[in-house]
Write an enzyme that holds these catalytic residues in place. Sequence first.
Site, short mmCIF file in Angstrom:
data_model
loop_
_atom_site.label_atom_id
_atom_site.label_comp_id
_atom_site.label_asym_id
_atom_site.label_seq_id
_atom_site.Cartn_x
_atom_site.Cartn_y
_atom_site.Cartn_z
N ALA A 229 0.77 -1.20 0.01
CA ALA A 229 0.16 -0.08 0.13
C ALA A 229 0.84 1.12 -0.16
O ALA A 229 1.88 1.14 0.35
CB ALA A 229 -1.00 -0.18 1.14
N ASP A 230 0.26 2.31 -0.42
CA ASP A 230 1.18 3.73 -0.68
C ASP A 230 1.80 4.12 0.56
O ASP A 230 2.90 4.52 0.60
CB ASP A 230 0.08 4.69 -1.28
CG ASP A 230 -0.88 5.03 -0.55
OD1 ASP A 230 -1.19 4.39 0.41
OD2 ASP A 230 -2.05 6.10 -0.77
#
Length: 483
Positions: A229-230
Amino acid sequence: MGIVAGLDSAPDFTRIVVCDTDTGAVLRQGYAPHPVQGPDAGRSSDVDPQAWLLSLGEAASGGLLEGVQAIGVSAQAGALVPLDAQGNTVRPAMTGGDKRAQVAAADLVDAFGGRESWAQAVGCVPGAAQPVTKLRWMARTEPEHAARTAVLLQAQDWLVWQLLGRPVRRTTDRGGASGTGYWAAATGGYRPDLVELALGHQAMLPEVIGPADAAGTTPEGLMISAGTADTMAAAFGLGIGLGDAVVSLGASGSVMAVHPEALVDRTGMITSLADATGMHLPVVTTLNAVRALRGTAELLGLPDLESLSDLAMKSTPGAHGLVLLPYLEGERTPSLPHTAGTLAGLRRESMKPEHLARAAFEGMLCGLADALDVLRGRGVEVRRVFLLGPAAELPAVQAAAPALFGAQVVVPQPADYAATGAARQAAWALGVSQGVLDPRTPPVWPGPVAQVLDPGEELAVGQAVRQQYVAVREQIHPGAFQQ
């Protein structure tokens, strides 16, 4: 070793960086916005995942990936992609902090016995942004879609799966899994019972692979790393490690730090996430950060935050006794959901615009320092604070932050840290496959270009300002942190 690519599929665009595996130097980059998806684009939390693939293809055009040996994928956290048994999307992906799911979040918390039960089970309390909450919303609002849902992926998992040609095996990483609300960072395992509680039935979940593992290889021989995830990708791209914390200044604020173990917090103030390296990322969020600055600028009739900063610099530390508790939207840290902000210390000499401007910056930063102290109180070491967001560039923030945080402050130049982190992950998986890197030790890439600010002689002054703030907080909200 060669060259690798990292792609970051953000809410509005895809960014790709192509990097040298040994030095991390960015050799080429590409960018493309996601295609507009009808009249509700930008307002709806529903997105056709094909848009992510279309912008990925456009960003990679013109031979951008020529010679690349491995790709890492980062994508917006919490974007749920429900698939049917044939691998087709049941409905558009649900992205962002989906406000439709707020009632479902409260419903889920109650259904599992309260906040403490959730914190003990998976290290977090469900919120509107998490996939588990979106499942509950879908089960309640779109039961026909919920009934058809057989496989649960997030954005980065779906993109990795597409790049690999939709194989039978579906994978994710610890970082992405830890944000779902049905995987526990403390145990490293899924909680299928929570999926069933939310969705009404079991669903297939992606295999969680190691930080340096490859998800697979494309038919053309291109290695695809685990993806993440970012948030975790950006932390990896920044190169943060033990002793480092990251403070993000958005409308709301967040504080996260690297820690060797998962922190279970019965109050739910700490969200226990995993990172992209095998460590943990405890996170504490505040509801009020830059929104407190914007509100103050509007109150003072100023056009922008730069003007507010300039005005604040005409005041002095402590703002002549003015203290702003910036709880304008209620607050999560401390848990005061129904409160309002407080302006204290009004005296004739303090009633000047510059002192109110200074109090707004100090109030925002003291609120974030409270969040940092929640982590420090659980044994998290904080020697250095990375300060992110456009507001980190403001002189009033940089002047006050080191002394109020009690640590060295690093303000990195704006860059695509999530895409860089994805590329670094790809370099790690490639190096391990070639036998030149250890699966426990990521490649060493240089840190970001940054301003480094030390508290120096201002430390004592900063601590006095903190004490002034804490005294007001304790007077107005006694015992707020002893819940």
